[in-house]
Design a protein around this motif. Sequence first.
Motif, PDB file in Angstrom:
ATOM      1  N   TRP A 136     151.389  41.510  35.716  1.00 42.16           N
ATOM      2  CA  TRP A 136     150.457  40.629  36.528  1.00 42.16           C
ATOM      3  C   TRP A 136     150.952  39.450  36.959  1.00 42.16           C
ATOM      4  O   TRP A 136     151.111  39.042  37.997  1.00 42.16           O
TER       5      TRP A 136
ATOM      6  N   GLU B  39     151.976  38.023  40.529  1.00 40.45           N
ATOM      7  CA  GLU B  39     151.315  36.757  41.105  1.00 40.45           C
ATOM      8  C   GLU B  39     152.260  35.800  41.525  1.00 40.45           C
ATOM      9  O   GLU B  39     152.100  35.227  42.518  1.00 40.45           O
TER      10      GLU B  39
ATOM     11  N   LEU C 134     140.282  41.505  32.346  1.00 38.71           N
ATOM     12  CA  LEU C 134     139.572  40.098  33.088  1.00 38.71           C
ATOM     13  C   LEU C 134     140.604  38.924  32.785  1.00 38.71           C
ATOM     14  O   LEU C 134     140.307  38.047  33.470  1.00 38.71           O
TER      15      LEU C 134
ATOM     16  N   PRO D  43     145.357  37.774  36.626  1.00 43.22           N
ATOM     17  CA  PRO D  43     145.194  36.593  37.808  1.00 43.22           C
ATOM     18  C   PRO D  43     144.112  37.055  38.765  1.00 43.22           C
ATOM     19  O   PRO D  43     144.179  38.248  39.085  1.00 43.22           O
ATOM     20  N   GLU D  44     143.195  36.426  39.289  1.00 45.27           N
ATOM     21  CA  GLU D  44     142.359  36.648  40.483  1.00 45.27           C
ATOM     22  C   GLU D  44     143.141  36.918  41.679  1.00 45.27           C
ATOM     23  O   GLU D  44     142.539  37.787  42.379  1.00 45.27           O
ATOM     24  N   CYS D  45     144.093  36.874  41.817  1.00 42.97           N
ATOM     25  CA  CYS D  45     144.955  37.427  43.271  1.00 42.97           C
ATOM     26  C   CYS D  45     145.249  38.666  43.268  1.00 42.97           C
ATOM     27  O   CYS D  45     145.563  39.163  43.918  1.00 42.97           O
TER      28      CYS D  45
ATOM     29  N   GLU E 196     144.714  42.636  43.221  1.00 43.70           N
ATOM     30  CA  GLU E 196     143.951  43.591  43.813  1.00 43.70           C
ATOM     31  C   GLU E 196     144.072  44.793  43.129  1.00 43.70           C
ATOM     32  O   GLU E 196     145.174  45.279  42.959  1.00 43.70           O
TER      33      GLU E 196
ATOM     34  N   ASN F 243     149.122  42.088  45.099  1.00 43.70           N
ATOM     35  CA  ASN F 243     148.772  40.677  45.317  1.00 43.70           C
ATOM     36  C   ASN F 243     148.195  40.592  46.682  1.00 43.70           C
ATOM     37  O   ASN F 243     148.977  40.504  47.372  1.00 43.70           O
TER      38      ASN F 243
ATOM     39  N   ASP G  90     146.994  38.071  47.975  1.00 45.53           N
ATOM     40  CA  ASP G  90     147.300  36.723  48.649  1.00 45.53           C
ATOM     41  C   ASP G  90     148.798  36.707  49.361  1.00 45.53           C
ATOM     42  O   ASP G  90     149.242  35.911  50.088  1.00 45.53           O
TER      43      ASP G  90
END
Length: 219
Positions: free
Chosen positions: A46, A50, A63, A66-68, A70, A204, A206
């Motif tokens: 992860w 990121e 959970l 990182p939010e980035c 997918e 990622n 982003d």
Amino acid sequence: MPKSTIRVATTEGCFRMIMPSLMRQFKEMYNDYGIRGVIGNAEQLWEMLENGELDIAFSGISLLAPECIEKDFLFEERLYLVVSEQMLQNYFPDRYPECVEEFRKGADIREFSGMPFCRSLPNLHCMQILDHLLEREEVTLDCVHTSGHFDLHQQMAQENLAACFSLSMYLPHLHELNLYSDNKLLVFPIKDLTETNPVYILTNKDKGYVEGTDELRIC
């Protein structure tokens, strides 16, 4: 020169079981792309995604990721109980071999609590779902070896040192072991273990698109 080099990663156990074949298939189908394999635990994968150090990874996710990141669902793995024929006969002398067919319908983990066991690392999701079952059933297993090497666990089981657990991806290795031994390893689904170990394709969202990643998904 390759069009681009895809940096692909997964965990050590998964890499050993599926990545050599996947990388070979990718090179045969798309030999104008390069591919570089990377190994790490889920948290490391992860972090590398990121930071842009990876293009694609195959792993579980939580959970805490990182939010980035997918995720796309890839496949679902189940956890099985593995025990040798000789150990089964030693621990169930009055029920062997009839118990083999019984356990193939679902092995009650409570009946195996007297056996020594190999287990994988406690932070792995597959062990956490096992622990959920053990807690519900109020069962404590006698763990004689802990490591992240499922293939080693199978070898120890074949030597009658312990029973063990195996994810689906490690069953081909087990079948290979059985080819060269008279003491066969038996694989049983675990009764009331309904949780599974999902594996995802992680990228990622982003970061910019890397040419070749769609081709890797096809493999």
